[in-house]
Design a protein around this motif. Structure first.
Motif, PDB file in Angstrom:
ATOM      1  N   VAL A 139       0.874  -1.536  -0.217  1.00  0.00           N
ATOM      2  CA  VAL A 139       0.221   0.153  -0.075  1.00  0.00           C
ATOM      3  C   VAL A 139       1.196   1.457   0.005  1.00  0.00           C
ATOM      4  N   GLN A 140       2.269   1.252   0.392  1.00  0.00           N
ATOM      5  CA  GLN A 140       2.899   2.512   0.507  1.00  0.00           C
ATOM      6  C   GLN A 140       3.465   2.977  -0.252  1.00  0.00           C
ATOM      7  N   VAL A 141       3.690   1.336  -0.747  1.00  0.00           N
ATOM      8  CA  VAL A 141       5.129   0.962  -1.987  1.00  0.00           C
ATOM      9  C   VAL A 141       4.307   1.778  -3.271  1.00  0.00           C
ATOM     10  N   ALA A 142       2.994   1.463  -3.499  1.00  0.00           N
ATOM     11  CA  ALA A 142       1.936   1.724  -4.617  1.00  0.00           C
ATOM     12  C   ALA A 142       1.731   3.348  -4.389  1.00  0.00           C
ATOM     13  N   ALA A 143       1.037   3.700  -3.172  1.00  0.00           N
ATOM     14  CA  ALA A 143       0.955   4.805  -2.773  1.00  0.00           C
ATOM     15  C   ALA A 143       1.960   6.230  -3.364  1.00  0.00           C
ATOM     16  N   GLY A 144       3.091   5.869  -3.379  1.00  0.00           N
ATOM     17  CA  GLY A 144       4.255   6.661  -3.292  1.00  0.00           C
ATOM     18  C   GLY A 144       4.358   6.571  -5.016  1.00  0.00           C
ATOM     19  N   VAL A 145       4.046   5.259  -5.211  1.00  0.00           N
ATOM     20  CA  VAL A 145       4.153   5.291  -7.172  1.00  0.00           C
ATOM     21  C   VAL A 145       3.655   6.251  -7.598  1.00  0.00           C
ATOM     22  N   MET A 146       2.307   6.473  -7.032  1.00  0.00           N
ATOM     23  CA  MET A 146       1.208   7.571  -8.007  1.00  0.00           C
ATOM     24  C   MET A 146       1.554   8.719  -7.078  1.00  0.00           C
ATOM     25  N   LEU A 147       1.470   8.831  -5.665  1.00  0.00           N
ATOM     26  CA  LEU A 147       2.119  10.476  -5.602  1.00  0.00           C
ATOM     27  C   LEU A 147       2.813  10.935  -6.487  1.00  0.00           C
ATOM     28  N   ALA A 148       4.278  10.204  -6.260  1.00  0.00           N
ATOM     29  CA  ALA A 148       5.016  11.568  -7.550  1.00  0.00           C
ATOM     30  C   ALA A 148       4.252  11.790  -8.900  1.00  0.00           C
ATOM     31  N   ALA A 149       3.158  11.285  -9.291  1.00  0.00           N
ATOM     32  CA  ALA A 149       2.600  11.693 -10.160  1.00  0.00           C
ATOM     33  C   ALA A 149       2.160  13.214 -10.927  1.00  0.00           C
ATOM     34  N   ARG A 150       2.213  13.493  -8.588  1.00  0.00           N
ATOM     35  CA  ARG A 150       1.633  15.564  -8.986  1.00  0.00           C
ATOM     36  C   ARG A 150       2.643  16.275  -9.807  1.00  0.00           C
ATOM     37  N   ARG A 151       3.744  15.854  -9.473  1.00  0.00           N
ATOM     38  CA  ARG A 151       4.906  16.702 -10.627  1.00  0.00           C
ATOM     39  C   ARG A 151       4.277  17.029 -11.782  1.00  0.00           C
ATOM     40  N   TRP A 152       3.708  15.924 -12.781  1.00  0.00           N
ATOM     41  CA  TRP A 152       3.893  16.311 -14.153  1.00  0.00           C
ATOM     42  C   TRP A 152       1.958  16.474 -14.275  1.00  0.00           C
ATOM     43  N   LEU A 153       1.593  16.893 -13.501  1.00  0.00           N
ATOM     44  CA  LEU A 153      -0.347  16.963 -13.230  1.00  0.00           C
ATOM     45  C   LEU A 153      -0.631  18.756 -13.138  1.00  0.00           C
ATOM     46  N   PRO A 154      -1.417  19.317 -14.130  1.00  0.00           N
ATOM     47  CA  PRO A 154      -1.321  20.559 -14.606  1.00  0.00           C
ATOM     48  C   PRO A 154      -1.639  21.325 -13.054  1.00  0.00           C
ATOM     49  N   GLU A 155      -1.337  22.183 -12.604  1.00  0.00           N
ATOM     50  CA  GLU A 155      -1.065  22.805 -10.964  1.00  0.00           C
ATOM     51  C   GLU A 155      -2.905  22.510 -10.509  1.00  0.00           C
ATOM     52  N   ARG A 156      -3.304  23.488 -12.020  1.00  0.00           N
ATOM     53  CA  ARG A 156      -4.667  23.452 -11.046  1.00  0.00           C
ATOM     54  C   ARG A 156      -6.177  22.626 -11.595  1.00  0.00           C
ATOM     55  N   GLY A 157      -4.686  21.956 -12.619  1.00  0.00           N
ATOM     56  CA  GLY A 157      -6.523  20.448 -11.898  1.00  0.00           C
ATOM     57  C   GLY A 157      -6.788  20.094 -11.269  1.00  0.00           C
ATOM     58  N   SER A 158      -7.948  19.354 -11.386  1.00  0.00           N
ATOM     59  CA  SER A 158      -9.037  18.308 -10.356  1.00  0.00           C
ATOM     60  C   SER A 158      -8.758  17.477  -9.644  1.00  0.00           C
ATOM     61  N   ILE A 159      -7.445  16.734 -10.473  1.00  0.00           N
ATOM     62  CA  ILE A 159      -6.981  15.398  -9.726  1.00  0.00           C
ATOM     63  C   ILE A 159      -5.830  16.178  -8.453  1.00  0.00           C
TER      64      ILE A 159
END
Length: 449
Positions: A139-159
């Motif tokens: 759970v922690q391993v996968a959450a860490g990978v998914m959280l790294a996606a935020r640097r590639w998302l639009p700053e004002r996105g809805s995710i």
């Protein structure tokens, strides 16, 4: 004409903004990476335990040296370099989801660095022969990978980071157990307290994708194989109720024992020794687990999947011995402070309890009571009955036991709630104590007087 106009308008809204599709593509890509990370974690952890099993088979006494040395080293490394990787990993994800945790502070609980540390240290724990599982850490391993996606998302996105953490944590369960539905239920039951309605479909798709990657690579299998339960009729009511109550009692006591050991006040000599010399205390726990494992003939080492499969196949089993030893070894492993999950050990403990009661009651269909024991103990220990029900349901051949499993999970959770507060929620609150405290305002001269 109005209907055609609505369709064109909806089509334009859905496909005209490339930033929306960029965000969706990033989430899907990182969900695939999270699933692959858990699959890789599974492969290396199984390889590590196989190496330990080979060592034990060649020199039966070797765990008495190897296990305590490894346990001490793991705890030292964890405390020195990755304190956020200690324990199960689920409380860390829950702590990162708390409103009091600022986005800049989420790295204390979930990050790519902690994911890598979690894989390394949990795998080492299995190589040491400790009684642990990899599902909570996943759970922690996968959450860490998914959280790294935020640097590639639009700053004002809805995710938001909250949505990524929920999707990542649930993806870890989905990929670890090969149950996408179990991952979704885990997200609803344990992680998601403020669902993001607009993007919930995308995040659910990410969870399912991670689970499907696990299924496609590992096959549609489980830790303990397929449970072929028979004798599902009115004759199961009384034995099933006994198993539900017994597993709820045992799981509740297990949860209470873990909380008393991990976060309770140091009222006994062992708890005070743990505070004074945590590395030496961990070595003592490792030595105790090694001794228990040798006494059990190796049955309690690791997740105990082989022993549980043998029980399901009807192999000879001494009532009470494995249940007690696995219970004790799993508690000592957690108490040592190593990164370790309790999902797989809880399933093994519950299966042994069901088998013991089948022998005690002279019930001919032991596999049915084993399935009930698994779902009951896991639901009681984690107080997540729906997630537990779905995970065990995936192991049962046929749907005749669905209602029985669900009822057992609810009864066991109810009994557990009387004995213990929710395990992961309490541990998450302890994790929040690691947040930097705001400095107290300085007293004025008048206040000093």
């Amino acid at each position: 004409m109005k209907s055609r106009h609505d369709i064109r308008h909806a089509f334009r809204n859905e496909f005209s903004d490339w930033r929306v599709w960029r965000a969706r593509s990033v989430v899907v890509a990182f969900a695939a990476l999270a699933g692959l990370a858990v699959v890789g974690f599974t492969a290396v952890s199984e390889y590590a335990f196989d190496r330990f099993a080979g060592l034990y088979a060649r020199w039966w006494w070797s765990p008495l040296l190897w296990t305590p040395l490894c346990t001490a080293a793991i705890v030292w490394l964890t405390r020195r370099y990755a304190p956020g990787a200690a324990g199960s990993g689920i409380p860390q994800v829950m702590a990162a989801l708390e409103p009091v945790t600022a986005p800049a502070q989420q790295g204390l609980f979930v990050s790519l660095k902690l994911s890598a540390a979690k894989v390394l240290l949990t795998t080492w724990g299995l190589a040491a022969g400790l009684s642990l599982g990899r599902e909570g850490p996943s759970v922690q391993v996968a959450a860490g990978v998914m959280l790294a996606a935020r640097r590639w998302l639009p700053e004002r996105g809805s995710i938001s980071a909250h949505g990524l953490l929920v999707a990542g944590g649930a993806a870890g369960i989905a990929a670890a157990f090969n149950t996408p539905l179990g991952g979704i239920m885990f997200a609803i039951e344990e992680l998601s307290r403020t669902p993001e309605q607009r993007r919930s479909g995308l995040l659910m798709a990410a969870i399912v994708l991670a689970g499907l990657i696990g299924v496609s690579i590992n096959g549609n299998g489980t830790y303990f194989g397929l449970i072929r339960a028979t004798g599902i009729d009115a004759g199961l009511i009384v034995p099933g109720l006994i198993v539900a109550l017994a597993s709820g009692l045992a799981g509740g006591l297990f949860s209470r024992l873990l909380l008393a050991s991990l976060i309770g006040p140091p009222r006994d000599w062992f708890s005070r020794a743990r505070l004074r010399a945590p590395v030496l205390f961990a070595a003592g726990c490792g030595l105790a687990v090694a001794a228990i494992g040798i006494y059990s003939g190796g049955a309690v080492f690791g997740s105990s999947s082989e022993h549980t499969r043998a029980m399901l196949a009807g192999a000879e089993h001494t009532p009470g011995i494995f249940f007690f030893l696995k219970f004790l070894a799993t508690w000592l492993t957690a108490w040592a402070g190593v990164p370790a999950g309790i999902f797989a050990p809880s399933l093994a403990i519950g299966a042994a309890l069901g088998n013991d009661l089948a022998l005690l009651l002279n019930y001919p269909h032991a596999s049915a009571l084993m399935a009930l024991g698994m779902v009951g103990f896991l639901a009681a220990a984690t107080q997540a009955p729906l997630t537990s029900f779905i995970i065990v349901m995936e192991m049962v051949d046929g749907h005749a036991m669905v209602l029985s499993l669900m009822a057992c999970a609810m009864v066991a959770r109810t009994v557990s709630r009387v004995l213990s507060p929710p395990l992961y929620a309490q541990l998450a609150q302890t994790q929040l104590m690691r947040l930097p405290q705001a400095p107290l305002p300085k007293e004025s001269g008048a206040n000093k007087l």
